[in-house]
Design a protein around this motif. Structure first.
Motif, PDB file in Angstrom:
ATOM      1  N   PHE A   6       0.850  -1.200   0.000  1.00 31.77           N
ATOM      2  CA  PHE A   6       0.000   0.000   0.000  1.00 31.77           C
ATOM      3  C   PHE A   6       0.887   1.252   0.000  1.00 31.77           C
ATOM      4  O   PHE A   6       1.915   1.287   0.673  1.00 31.77           O
ATOM      5  N   HIS A   7       0.464   2.267  -0.778  1.00 33.68           N
ATOM      6  CA  HIS A   7       1.202   3.534  -0.788  1.00 33.68           C
ATOM      7  C   HIS A   7       0.335   4.725  -0.404  1.00 33.68           C
ATOM      8  O   HIS A   7       0.667   5.866  -0.711  1.00 33.68           O
ATOM      9  N   GLY A   8      -0.783   4.465   0.250  1.00 38.69           N
ATOM     10  CA  GLY A   8      -1.679   5.548   0.642  1.00 38.69           C
ATOM     11  C   GLY A   8      -2.737   5.801  -0.412  1.00 38.69           C
ATOM     12  O   GLY A   8      -2.545   5.563  -1.601  1.00 38.69           O
ATOM     13  N   HIS A   9      -3.898   6.257   0.038  1.00 35.89           N
ATOM     14  CA  HIS A   9      -5.067   6.544  -0.807  1.00 35.89           C
ATOM     15  C   HIS A   9      -5.512   5.272  -1.546  1.00 35.89           C
ATOM     16  O   HIS A   9      -5.829   4.287  -0.882  1.00 35.89           O
ATOM     17  N   ALA A  10      -5.501   5.243  -2.882  1.00 33.71           N
ATOM     18  CA  ALA A  10      -5.927   4.029  -3.596  1.00 33.71           C
ATOM     19  C   ALA A  10      -4.764   3.378  -4.325  1.00 33.71           C
ATOM     20  O   ALA A  10      -4.958   2.530  -5.196  1.00 33.71           O
ATOM     21  N   CYS A  11      -3.534   3.789  -3.985  1.00 26.28           N
ATOM     22  CA  CYS A  11      -2.347   3.292  -4.692  1.00 26.28           C
ATOM     23  C   CYS A  11      -1.752   2.057  -4.016  1.00 26.28           C
ATOM     24  O   CYS A  11      -1.450   2.081  -2.814  1.00 26.28           O
ATOM     25  N   PHE A  12      -1.604   1.021  -4.803  1.00 26.77           N
ATOM     26  CA  PHE A  12      -0.969  -0.222  -4.359  1.00 26.77           C
ATOM     27  C   PHE A  12      -0.003  -0.670  -5.449  1.00 26.77           C
ATOM     28  O   PHE A  12      -0.169  -0.313  -6.618  1.00 26.77           O
ATOM     29  N   HIS A  13       0.983  -1.476  -5.071  1.00 25.00           N
ATOM     30  CA  HIS A  13       1.645  -2.240  -6.124  1.00 25.00           C
ATOM     31  C   HIS A  13       1.633  -3.711  -5.740  1.00 25.00           C
ATOM     32  O   HIS A  13       1.616  -4.070  -4.564  1.00 25.00           O
ATOM     33  N   ILE A  14       1.541  -4.533  -6.776  1.00 25.17           N
ATOM     34  CA  ILE A  14       1.517  -5.978  -6.596  1.00 25.17           C
ATOM     35  C   ILE A  14       2.782  -6.533  -7.226  1.00 25.17           C
ATOM     36  O   ILE A  14       3.079  -6.245  -8.395  1.00 25.17           O
TER      37      ILE A  14
END
Ligand code: NI
Ligand code: MN
Length: 227
Positions: A6-14
């Motif tokens: 998770f990077h905050g708000h709606a940002c993720f990386h998989i």
């Protein structure tokens, strides 16, 4: 094992086990919760964009240009990005999926607005969410959406659901609990809250409301979950 960060708000990386890195809604510059800068994401192979609002489009163009990542979004949005110099795109649309080398990505409905960025004056058609199949797991990023009955169609198909709980612009905690009832995921990760004053929420209170229906994993920016 797909690793979701998770990077905050709606940002993720998989991160897939084959090394593929997939970034979703990379709003980092100007995101008060972001734990990284766009360049810190290193090699990025795909960017999934739920809709064009600035708090989702974010740094998409810069990251795509730096990394050569393929941007996956609706036809209207990837066409816009192509005009802005993004060379690798893959248009999808709601209800459609495609088998990428790392797994299948399907676009799901979201009930929300469709403007691109804040100052282009350009509008698109419907926004969406994504059902991402990677390493044998199904990860659902709902995007910005109201509670919609269509979520019932995902029942039993989702391992990990990334759901907005912020209220005001998207569903709030009460409706997100109803979304959990409909989707029946194993794990829920709340998102799209506490970035701005109008979307302040207590994720612990949300977790208590979900109760035993699903495991709620609350990630702080920078934290990961192995799906
Ligand atoms: Ni939005
Ligand atoms: Mn948003």
């Amino acid at each position: 094992m797909a690793k979701i960060t998770f990077h905050g708000h709606a940002c993720f990386h998989i991160d897939a086990k084959d090394g593929t890195r997939i970034v979703i809604d990379p709003f980092l510059t100007g995101n008060p919760l972001a734990d990284v800068k766009p360049n810190d994401l290193g090699a990025v192979h795909y960017i999934l964009l739920t809709h064009g609002h600035g708090d989702h489009l974010g740094d998409t163009i810069a990251i795509a240009k730096r990394t050569g990542a393929t941007v996956i979004s609706t036809f209207e949005i990837v066409s816009f990005l192509q005009e802005k110099g993004v060379s690798k795109i893959h248009p999808l649309h709601i209800g459609g999926g495609y088998n990428f080398p790392f797994g299948r990505v399907k676009m799901t409905p979201a009930l929300h607005g469709g403007m691109i960025d804040g100052d282009t004056g350009k509008y698109t058609t419907v926004p969406g969410g994504f059902l991402v199949h990677v390493d044998g797991k199904a990860i659902y990023h709902a995007g910005d959406t109201a509670l919609i009955a269509d979520m019932q169609l995902l029942a039993g198909q989702v391992d990990t659901a990334l759901l907005p709980i912020g209220d005001n612009f998207t569903m709030g905690p009460e409706d997100a609990v109803r979304a959990v009832e409909m989707i029946q995921p194993k794990v829920v990760i709340p998102m799209h809250y506490n970035t701005f004053d109008v979307i302040r929420q207590d994720p612990q209170a949300f977790a208590r409301r979900v109760g035993s229906q699903a495991k709620v994993v609350i990630l702080k920016p920078g934290e990961s979950y192995e799906a």
